[in-house]
Design an enzyme around this catalytic site. Structure first.
Site, PDB file in Angstrom:
ATOM      1  CG  HIS A   1      -1.965  -1.068   1.203  1.00 34.01           C
ATOM      2  ND1 HIS A   1      -3.212  -0.927   0.675  1.00 34.01           N
ATOM      3  CD2 HIS A   1      -1.896  -2.347   1.651  1.00 34.01           C
ATOM      4  CE1 HIS A   1      -3.881  -2.067   0.814  1.00 34.01           C
ATOM      5  NE2 HIS A   1      -3.106  -2.944   1.399  1.00 34.01           N
TER       6      HIS A   1
ATOM      7  CG  ASN B   1      -7.993  -4.283   0.799  1.00 34.02           C
ATOM      8  OD1 ASN B   1      -7.306  -3.308   1.067  1.00 34.02           O
ATOM      9  ND2 ASN B   1      -7.522  -5.512   0.793  1.00 34.02           N
TER      10      ASN B   1
ATOM     11  CG  HIS C   1      -2.739  -1.192  14.556  1.00 39.21           C
ATOM     12  ND1 HIS C   1      -3.297  -2.435  14.381  1.00 39.21           N
ATOM     13  CD2 HIS C   1      -1.727  -1.364  15.434  1.00 39.21           C
ATOM     14  CE1 HIS C   1      -2.653  -3.316  15.124  1.00 39.21           C
ATOM     15  NE2 HIS C   1      -1.690  -2.694  15.769  1.00 39.21           N
TER      16      HIS C   1
HETATM   17 FE1  HDE Z   1      -2.488  -4.755   5.385  1.00 34.94          FE
HETATM   18  N1  HDE Z   1      -0.691  -3.950   5.866  1.00 34.94           N
HETATM   19  N2  HDE Z   1      -1.824  -6.566   5.928  1.00 34.94           N
HETATM   20  N3  HDE Z   1      -4.233  -5.623   4.762  1.00 34.94           N
HETATM   21  N4  HDE Z   1      -3.171  -2.989   4.792  1.00 34.94           N
HETATM   22  C1  HDE Z   1      -0.356  -2.660   5.740  1.00 34.94           C
HETATM   23  O1  HDE Z   1       0.737  -1.378   7.361  1.00 34.94           O
HETATM   24  C2  HDE Z   1      -0.702  -6.805   6.636  1.00 34.94           C
HETATM   25  C3  HDE Z   1      -4.565  -6.940   4.842  1.00 34.94           C
HETATM   26  C4  HDE Z   1      -4.425  -2.691   4.350  1.00 34.94           C
HETATM   27  O2  HDE Z   1      -3.301   3.546   3.996  1.00 34.94           O
HETATM   28  C5  HDE Z   1       0.975  -2.337   6.362  1.00 34.94           C
HETATM   29  O3  HDE Z   1       1.052   0.802   7.773  1.00 34.94           O
HETATM   30  C6  HDE Z   1      -0.616  -8.193   7.004  1.00 34.94           C
HETATM   31  C7  HDE Z   1      -5.956  -7.142   4.576  1.00 34.94           C
HETATM   32  C8  HDE Z   1      -4.509  -1.299   3.993  1.00 34.94           C
HETATM   33  O4  HDE Z   1      -1.655   3.367   5.426  1.00 34.94           O
HETATM   34  C9  HDE Z   1       1.395  -3.669   6.983  1.00 34.94           C
HETATM   35  C10 HDE Z   1      -1.728  -8.788   6.463  1.00 34.94           C
HETATM   36  C11 HDE Z   1      -6.457  -5.891   4.333  1.00 34.94           C
HETATM   37  C12 HDE Z   1      -3.247  -0.785   4.250  1.00 34.94           C
HETATM   38  C13 HDE Z   1       0.264  -4.577   6.580  1.00 34.94           C
HETATM   39  C14 HDE Z   1      -2.474  -7.759   5.794  1.00 34.94           C
HETATM   40  C15 HDE Z   1      -5.372  -4.969   4.446  1.00 34.94           C
HETATM   41  C16 HDE Z   1      -2.441  -1.852   4.744  1.00 34.94           C
HETATM   42  C17 HDE Z   1       1.963  -1.672   5.452  1.00 34.94           C
HETATM   43  C18 HDE Z   1      -2.137 -10.249   6.523  1.00 34.94           C
HETATM   44  C19 HDE Z   1      -7.907  -5.501   3.966  1.00 34.94           C
HETATM   45  C20 HDE Z   1      -2.786   0.633   4.008  1.00 34.94           C
HETATM   46  C21 HDE Z   1       2.058  -0.244   5.924  1.00 34.94           C
HETATM   47  C22 HDE Z   1      -2.270 -10.744   7.836  1.00 34.94           C
HETATM   48  C23 HDE Z   1      -8.846  -5.801   5.013  1.00 34.94           C
HETATM   49  C24 HDE Z   1      -3.059   1.519   5.165  1.00 34.94           C
HETATM   50  C25 HDE Z   1       1.240  -0.167   7.103  1.00 34.94           C
HETATM   51  C26 HDE Z   1      -2.637   2.927   4.847  1.00 34.94           C
HETATM   52  C27 HDE Z   1      -1.108  -1.706   5.152  1.00 34.94           C
HETATM   53  C28 HDE Z   1       0.240  -5.859   6.956  1.00 34.94           C
HETATM   54  C29 HDE Z   1      -3.659  -8.038   5.084  1.00 34.94           C
HETATM   55  C30 HDE Z   1      -5.549  -3.565   4.226  1.00 34.94           C
HETATM   56  C31 HDE Z   1       2.764  -4.176   6.611  1.00 34.94           C
HETATM   57  C32 HDE Z   1       0.489  -8.837   7.802  1.00 34.94           C
HETATM   58  C33 HDE Z   1      -6.720  -8.462   4.613  1.00 34.94           C
HETATM   59  C34 HDE Z   1      -5.724  -0.573   3.450  1.00 34.94           C
HETATM   60  O5  HDE Z   1       1.438  -3.581   8.374  1.00 34.94           O
END
Ligand code: HDE
Length: 742
Positions: A93, A166, A357
């Site tokens: 992202h 999402n 978060h």
């Molecule tokens: Fe994320 N995801 N994600 N994700 N995600 C991040 O956090 C992660 C997942 C989503 O505009 C990171 O600050 C793991 C699902 C959005 O700043 C990180 C897993 C969904 C955003 C991270 C998922 C999301 C992130 C990278 C699997 C939809 C952007 C930077 C367990 C429900 C937020 C940050 C923004 C961002 C980890 C799966 C949505 C690395 C480990 C499912 C919208 O922490």
């Protein structure tokens, strides 16, 4: 001195001071941010220590031609700060854009949850919303085929609640432990860092072809949902099942939705690729311009509520993030409205430093045991520690809650708070026991006391293994056009693969979703038949696991629900032309009366009109009237617009017909099934694949979405164009569009 200086500020200086003019300080969060804003307006240049700078042009040297001196604290400070200007981009992202706004609930939701921000229809809860693509780097194109992040930070009076969702309601994987594998597979390949912001490469499809649980999400990502027309025209989903908890402590399951008031619309893949060249910031610009222009984007918050007693009532598991709860089974209740009404002042300070978060929750909302959500609860703090450089990222202005913060956490890099208490521990007597714990009645957060009695194990629920039923449901719920686009997307993605075996295994996997789909994809790839997938289908198996236990299985031979209307964009809102962009194609000699009338009609419908001409500057139209040009053909393409209008004017149309770029402009709009309008001589510019003799056409609708008329018919033509804009696209023309060499 300051006064003298400010007198010299020109009008242009003032206009570029977005900081000063970006109004709308309409909520508590925006007011709280005021203290941190700095515009430099009417101020003298200083160092970071406040020392006024006299010469910002020359470093301090030993003589005019001598070496620079180490002593030059101004040079050293400036260069050092510059050297440290970057922070790591988000690992996923990374590419995103954000806006401020507010949320308002329609009626008290006390029957469902005690969350305070969902009780008072009169209260506005400030929000900051960031949209993003997932795979690409910070500088990648907005129009990549990808999932879009839809992250909402609610600054509630009980603390921040982040709904980090999402634009698709499901995810690729069921367990957080597979996330690094998924992301490594989709990111550019490690050898040469190609391709950027694209899933069309071997490592992604290699992984996917071995993970049947991803097949439902693959249907969504290969659909046009992955290439939105605008961030303002996409849905949002919390994805996981969450809990609502009411003031009696009772809990129910909840799925969150965002429903855009402008409907859900996408571009075509051919457009997406061309937009990436013409304007890689297309979505970012669209959001910025809509908000600056006062056309505030809006979504309704929807909730699907499932009583605890019904936890096991479905064919799928509520804890499985690769499944939806079909709206036919549990309707979406629309409970409130989100409005984005202010652009950020500073991209880095706000959009780049905002830290979302899923673990930021407030009383009245709680987690479930969805294993993907559980993993996320760890990941997001961890990622902020590395991105934002330490444990005090919550003190960065954009991340601060509007609710007061008091605890015994202390120190660390970049600490802002000056904690005055002698006691930084609890219990204490020295500070009278403060800050003290809050009872549940005082808003203290109490975790829902979910009952758990099971053996520790690395396993998944039985229903998680139905990997195909909902992928099939999605496929069957699409319109013919949408299905065709999914087939084309798969042909594109798999056609880019270097390894034939991966391509074949994928087609074999698709046959489990729908045989007709697999056959069409196979035909496009030149495969004589659907290849058999060598068992086991699922290769995501523990070392000592029995492959049979991991094979996908359908929970029922025929899914009870054959189709779900909510899954198809064909059924979306199509009643508004608001914020749609129309190109008026013109050259010298253009019919100025037609331009004026069209502009007025479009403005009345909330749409925008821009004059596009072979060159910039001003055109000389009929009756000697000057027409300012908004864009030259060199700088735009019709892919950046929703419709094209070609007014009459003999000289104008003659010049445009002889200009290959003008012809391409209209042809592409035809090919992309956009609304087209023409009056008078302009009709000659409209591609004609019907075989009809338009020379004698009296006007009217020539084909779906194409409206024409004589010079005097402009009012009717404009009204029809507005209707066609609202319908977004004239899909019935798509097959004919293939004939257009554009
Ligand atoms: Fe994320 N995801 N994600 N994700 N995600 C991040 O956090 C992660 C997942 C989503 O505009 C990171 O600050 C793991 C699902 C959005 O700043 C990180 C897993 C969904 C955003 C991270 C998922 C999301 C992130 C990278 C699997 C939809 C952007 C930077 C367990 C429900 C937020 C940050 C923004 C961002 C980890 C799966 C949505 C690395 C480990 C499912 C919208 O922490």
């Amino acid at each position: 001195m300051a006064t003298k200086r400010s007198a010299k500020r020109t009008k242009r200086d003032k206009v570029t001071d977005h900081n000063v003019t970006n109004g709308n300080v309409t909520n508590d969060k925006l007011r709280a941010l005021e203290g941190f804003r700095e515009s430099g307006a009417d101020e003298m240049l200083t160092t970071n220590q406040g020392t006024r700078i006299n010469d910002n042009q020359n470093s301090l040297k030993a003589g005019a031609r001598g070496p620079s001196l180490l002593e030059d604290f101004i040079l050293r400070e400036k260069i050092t700060h510059f050297d440290h200007e970057r922070i790591p981009e988000r690992v996923v992202h990374a590419r995103g854009v954000a806006a401020h706004g507010y949320f308002r609930v329609y009626e008290p939701l006390s029957r469902l949850t005690k969350a305070k921000f969902l009780q008072d229809p009169g209260a506005k809860t400030p929000v900051f919303v960031r949209f993003s693509t997932v795979a690409g780097s910070r500088g990648s194109s907005d129009l990549a085929r990808d999932v879009r992040g839809f992250a909402v930070k609610f600054y509630t009076e009980e603390g921040n609640f982040d709904l980090v969702g999402n634009n698709m309601p499901v995810f690729f994987i069921q367990d957080a432990v597979k996330f690094p594998d998924l992301i490594h597979a989709v990111k550019p390949e490690p050898r040469h860092e190609m391709p950027q912001a694209a899933s069309a490469h071997d490592t992604f499809w290699d992984f996917i072809s071995l993970m049947p649980e991803s097949m439902h999400m693959i249907m969504w990502v290969m659909s046009d949902r992955a290439i939105p027309r605008s961030l303002r025209m996409m849905e949002g989903f919390g994805v996981h099942t969450f809990r609502f908890v009411d003031d009696r402590g009772a809990s129910r399951f909840v799925k969150f939705h965002w429903k855009p008031l402008l409907g859900v619309h996408s571009v075509l893949w051919d457009e997406a690729q061309k937009i990436s060249g013409k304007d890689p910031d297309f979505h970012r610009r669209d959001l910025w311009e809509a908000i600056e222009g006062g056309a505030y984007p809006e979504w309704e918050l929807g909730v699907q509520v499932i009583e605890e007693a019904d936890e096991h009532a479905f064919d799928f598991d509520l804890l499985d993030p690769t499944k939806i709860v079909p709206e036919e089974l549990v309707p979406v209740q629309r409970v409130g409205r989100l409005t984005l009404d202010r652009n950020p002042d500073n991209f880095f300070a706000e959009t780049e430093q905002v830290a979302f978060h899923p673990g930021h929750i407030v009383p009245g909302i709680d987690f479930t045991d969805d294993p993907l959500l559980q993993g996320r609860l760890f990941s997001y703090t961890d990622t902020q520690l590395i991105r934002l450089g330490g444990p005090n990222f919550h003190e960065i202005p954009i991340n601060r809650p509007v609710a007061p913060v008091h605890n015994n956490q202390r120190d660390g890099y970049m600490r802002q708070a000056i904690n005055t208490s002698r006691a930084s521990y609890e219990p204490n007597t020295i500070a009278g026991g403060c800050p003290f714990q809050a009872g549940a009645q005082m808003g203290g957060f109490v975790s829902y006391p979910e009952r758990i009695a099971d053996a520790k194990a690395r396993r998944r629920g039985e229903k998680f293994f139905d990997h195909f039923s909902q992928a099939t449901l999605f496929w069957k719920s699409q319109s013919a056009t949408e299905q065709d686009h999914i087939v084309q997307a798969l042909r594109f993605e798999l056609g880019k693969l270097e390894t034939a075996a991966i391509r074949e295994r994928m087609v074999g996997m698709l046959a489990n979703v729908d045989r007709g789909l697999a056959e069409q994809v196979a035909a496009g790839l030149g495969l004589p038949a659907i290849p058999n997938v060598e068992p086991p289908l699922n290769r995501s198996i523990p070392a000592d696991g029995n492959p049979k236990d991991f094979e996908p299985r359908r929970s029922k031979p025929t899914p009870a629900l054959e189709r779900s209307a909510a899954l198809s964009m064909a059924n979306t809102v199509k009643d508004t032309a608001k914020t749609r962009k129309v190109a008026i194609l013109a050259a010298d000699g253009v019919d100025t009366a037609a331009i004026d009338a069209m502009k007025k009609a479009l403005a009345a419908a909330g749409a925008m009109a821009k004059v596009v001409a072979p060159r910039g500057g001003t055109l000389s139209g009929t009756r000697g009237i000057k027409v300012p040009v908004d864009f030259s053909l060199l700088t735009v393409g019709s892919v950046l617009f929703d419709a094209v209008f070609v007014p009459g004017g003999t000289e104008s149309v003659k010049a445009l017909t002889a200009d290959a770029m003008a012809v391409l402009f209209v042809n592409e709009a035809y090919k992309h099934c956009k609304a087209l309008a023409a009056t008078g001589e302009g009709i000659a510019m409209v591609p004609n694949h019907t075989g009809a003799d338009r020379g004698r056409a009296k006007g009217g609708t020539l084909e779906e979405g194409i409206v024409a008329g004589g010079d005097g018919d402009i009012a009717r033509v404009a009204a029809e164009l507005v209707k066609a804009l609202a319908r977004h696209r004239a899909w019935s023309r798509e097959a004919k569009g293939q004939l257009v060499p554009a």
